[in-house]
Design a protein around this motif. Sequence first.
Motif, short mmCIF file in Angstrom:
data_model
loop_
_atom_site.label_atom_id
_atom_site.label_comp_id
_atom_site.label_asym_id
_atom_site.label_seq_id
_atom_site.Cartn_x
_atom_site.Cartn_y
_atom_site.Cartn_z
N ARG A 168 0.83 -1.21 0.00
CA ARG A 168 0.00 0.00 0.00
C ARG A 168 0.87 1.27 0.00
NH1 ARG A 168 -3.42 -3.20 3.41
NH2 ARG A 168 -2.35 -2.44 5.28
N ARG A 169 1.94 1.25 0.78
CA ARG A 169 2.86 2.40 0.77
C ARG A 169 3.47 2.61 -0.62
NH1 ARG A 169 6.68 1.78 6.16
NH2 ARG A 169 5.04 2.04 7.75
N LEU A 170 3.87 1.51 -1.23
CA LEU A 170 4.49 1.58 -2.54
C LEU A 170 3.51 2.12 -3.57
CD1 LEU A 170 6.88 0.99 -4.39
CD2 LEU A 170 6.17 -1.40 -4.48
N ALA A 171 2.28 1.64 -3.53
CA ALA A 171 1.27 2.13 -4.48
C ALA A 171 1.01 3.62 -4.28
CB ALA A 171 -0.02 1.33 -4.30
N TYR A 172 0.90 4.06 -3.02
CA TYR A 172 0.66 5.48 -2.73
C TYR A 172 1.82 6.34 -3.24
CZ TYR A 172 -0.30 9.78 -0.19
OH TYR A 172 -0.53 11.10 0.14
N ARG A 173 3.03 5.84 -3.05
CA ARG A 173 4.20 6.60 -3.52
C ARG A 173 4.20 6.70 -5.04
NH1 ARG A 173 10.42 5.42 -1.63
NH2 ARG A 173 11.38 7.28 -2.57
N ILE A 174 3.84 5.61 -5.72
CA ILE A 174 3.78 5.62 -7.18
C ILE A 174 2.78 6.65 -7.67
CG2 ILE A 174 3.01 4.28 -9.18
CD1 ILE A 174 4.23 1.79 -7.78
N VAL A 175 1.59 6.63 -7.10
CA VAL A 175 0.53 7.55 -7.53
C VAL A 175 0.92 9.00 -7.25
CG1 VAL A 175 -1.87 8.23 -7.16
CG2 VAL A 175 -1.26 5.81 -7.31
N THR A 176 1.53 9.25 -6.09
CA THR A 176 1.95 10.60 -5.73
C THR A 176 3.01 11.12 -6.69
OG1 THR A 176 1.47 10.16 -3.40
CG2 THR A 176 2.89 12.04 -3.89
N LEU A 177 4.02 10.30 -7.00
CA LEU A 177 5.06 10.71 -7.92
C LEU A 177 4.54 10.89 -9.34
CD1 LEU A 177 8.03 8.44 -6.72
CD2 LEU A 177 7.88 10.93 -6.50
N ALA A 178 3.64 10.00 -9.75
CA ALA A 178 3.10 10.05 -11.11
C ALA A 178 2.38 11.37 -11.37
CB ALA A 178 2.16 8.88 -11.35
N ALA A 179 1.81 11.94 -10.33
CA ALA A 179 1.11 13.22 -10.50
C ALA A 179 2.06 14.34 -10.90
CB ALA A 179 0.39 13.59 -9.20
N ASP A 180 3.36 14.19 -10.60
CA ASP A 180 4.35 15.21 -10.94
C ASP A 180 5.19 14.84 -12.15
OD1 ASP A 180 3.57 16.76 -8.76
OD2 ASP A 180 4.97 15.74 -7.40
N ALA A 181 4.90 13.70 -12.78
CA ALA A 181 5.69 13.25 -13.93
C ALA A 181 5.51 14.21 -15.10
CB ALA A 181 5.28 11.84 -14.32
N PRO A 182 6.57 14.44 -15.87
CA PRO A 182 6.49 15.43 -16.97
C PRO A 182 5.52 15.00 -18.06
CG PRO A 182 8.55 14.17 -17.07
CD PRO A 182 7.90 13.81 -15.78
N ARG A 183 4.83 15.98 -18.65
CA ARG A 183 3.93 15.76 -19.79
C ARG A 183 4.28 16.78 -20.88
NH1 ARG A 183 3.15 12.16 -17.01
NH2 ARG A 183 1.23 11.35 -16.05
N PRO A 184 4.49 16.33 -22.13
CA PRO A 184 4.50 14.92 -22.54
C PRO A 184 5.76 14.22 -22.05
CG PRO A 184 5.15 16.29 -24.38
CD PRO A 184 4.76 17.23 -23.27
N ALA A 185 5.67 12.91 -21.93
CA ALA A 185 6.81 12.15 -21.42
C ALA A 185 7.95 12.12 -22.43
CB ALA A 185 6.36 10.72 -21.10
N PRO A 186 9.19 12.38 -22.00
CA PRO A 186 10.33 12.25 -22.92
C PRO A 186 10.51 10.80 -23.37
CG PRO A 186 10.92 13.37 -20.86
CD PRO A 186 9.58 12.75 -20.65
N LEU A 187 11.11 10.59 -24.52
CA LEU A 187 11.32 9.25 -25.05
C LEU A 187 12.54 8.60 -24.42
CD1 LEU A 187 10.62 9.83 -28.86
CD2 LEU A 187 9.08 8.93 -27.11
N ALA A 188 12.46 7.31 -24.19
CA ALA A 188 13.58 6.55 -23.62
C ALA A 188 14.47 6.02 -24.73
CB ALA A 188 13.04 5.38 -22.79
N VAL A 189 15.75 5.95 -24.44
CA VAL A 189 16.70 5.32 -25.36
C VAL A 189 16.53 3.81 -25.27
CG1 VAL A 189 19.15 5.00 -25.88
CG2 VAL A 189 18.30 7.24 -25.12
N ALA A 190 16.60 3.11 -26.40
CA ALA A 190 16.41 1.67 -26.43
C ALA A 190 17.42 0.97 -25.52
CB ALA A 190 16.54 1.13 -27.85
N ILE A 191 17.01 -0.17 -24.97
CA ILE A 191 17.83 -0.89 -24.00
C ILE A 191 19.19 -1.27 -24.58
CG2 ILE A 191 18.01 -3.14 -22.84
CD1 ILE A 191 15.17 -2.86 -21.97
N ASP A 192 19.22 -1.63 -25.87
CA ASP A 192 20.51 -2.05 -26.45
C ASP A 192 21.38 -0.85 -26.84
OD1 ASP A 192 18.78 -1.31 -28.44
OD2 ASP A 192 19.35 -2.90 -29.83
N GLU A 193 20.92 0.37 -26.56
CA GLU A 193 21.71 1.56 -26.88
C GLU A 193 22.21 2.27 -25.64
OE1 GLU A 193 19.52 4.10 -29.48
OE2 GLU A 193 19.06 2.49 -30.90
#
Length: 392
Positions: A168-193
């Motif tokens: 429950r703590r972990l879920a609450y922390r995820i939701v709280t942080l997600a509210a501040d996540a940047p929009r639009p989300a930046p693109l991730a570099v591929a795992i093999d790069e």
Amino acid sequence: MTQPRYYFYLSYGHSVRLRADDRPDTDHWAGQLFTELSAEVARLVGADRRTPVGYYDDLVQPLADWKTALADVLSSTDVFVSLLSPGYFNKSWPLRERASFISRYADPALAERFLVPVLWVPWPPWEHEREKGAALRLGAGIPEYAEEGLQAMSRLSLYRRQYRTIVRRLAYRIVTLAADAPRPAPLAVAIDEVSAEPTAASEIVFTVAVLAPGRADLPAGRSAGSYGTTARAWTPYRDLQHFPVAEYVANVAERLGQPTRIVDRPGDLAALGQGAALVLIDPWTAASPDGLERLSVVAGRIPEWATVLLVADRSDPEYAARGATLHATVADTLVTAGVARSRITLLRDADRLVERMPSIIDQACTAYRRNAPVFLPKGADSTLPRITGEPA
């Protein structure tokens, strides 16, 4: 189709399978945590339970391009949750997942805000102290978390109440942080790069060799749909995924912590003798021009510890008409050239290949450890010293 948004991505160090039907503890309990954590996050945000709120790599479709799929997922994920354990730090795959997520941010300090470490399996106190300190904050006031780790707590009914509190703590922390996540989300570099070196890298390099026709040398009557310009482009199950089987096998090996390379040219076959090895062969090679000669050359380069897989698609009409006899020809040619028949396996459908591949890779690595030659360093003394100091 629009890529969905995920509140969290769950990253962990995969374990090898000892049998084809085995699911290691690490994978099982990580999957259970993912299910329970997803339900808790969905409850907090009011999402329908059928709406995916999280992701982990077991959700990638079999025989898909894992690296591309995960780059897309990580680009639309708000929070990165890592289940830390000794295996996590010793494998490049989860470390590269994390590096791929961090690559979205020009400022690494900003990326750190959206990383949530979890103490999954404890490790010695003098290792990775910063990561452990960050992970322990999740379990404040719950000493069992620091002592046992969340995986043990998930397994033992004695700790069920404490485990649910952590989730429950972990879920609450995820939701709280997600509210501040940047929009639009930046693109991730591929795992093999991205680069992320494990702290205790495997001493074994896993080589995947491919022997299959290219489109330029297909046998008469064979359709070109499964083939590309090189052998490594071969896709035996093209009705399911347009993804080369050699790349898929390499992905599985990397998830299990094995540095991997793919070879498909005769001049590179010497790499088979330099570590654990798996040879993928298309039975239609036997019907291509000079195919049997190429098979004999490859057979002479296959070390005694290597595993050979003949890969076919039983649903392919051309396999039913002719391919079924070609695999026997390939096997006989390899045996005549000195490859033990017990080391040759035929896989004729995608589900069976996906099911067995982790255990096949593990067994190939075990065979290398047991059978590979051990070379003594040059210049070793010809006589052994005696404890008494008397002449030998």
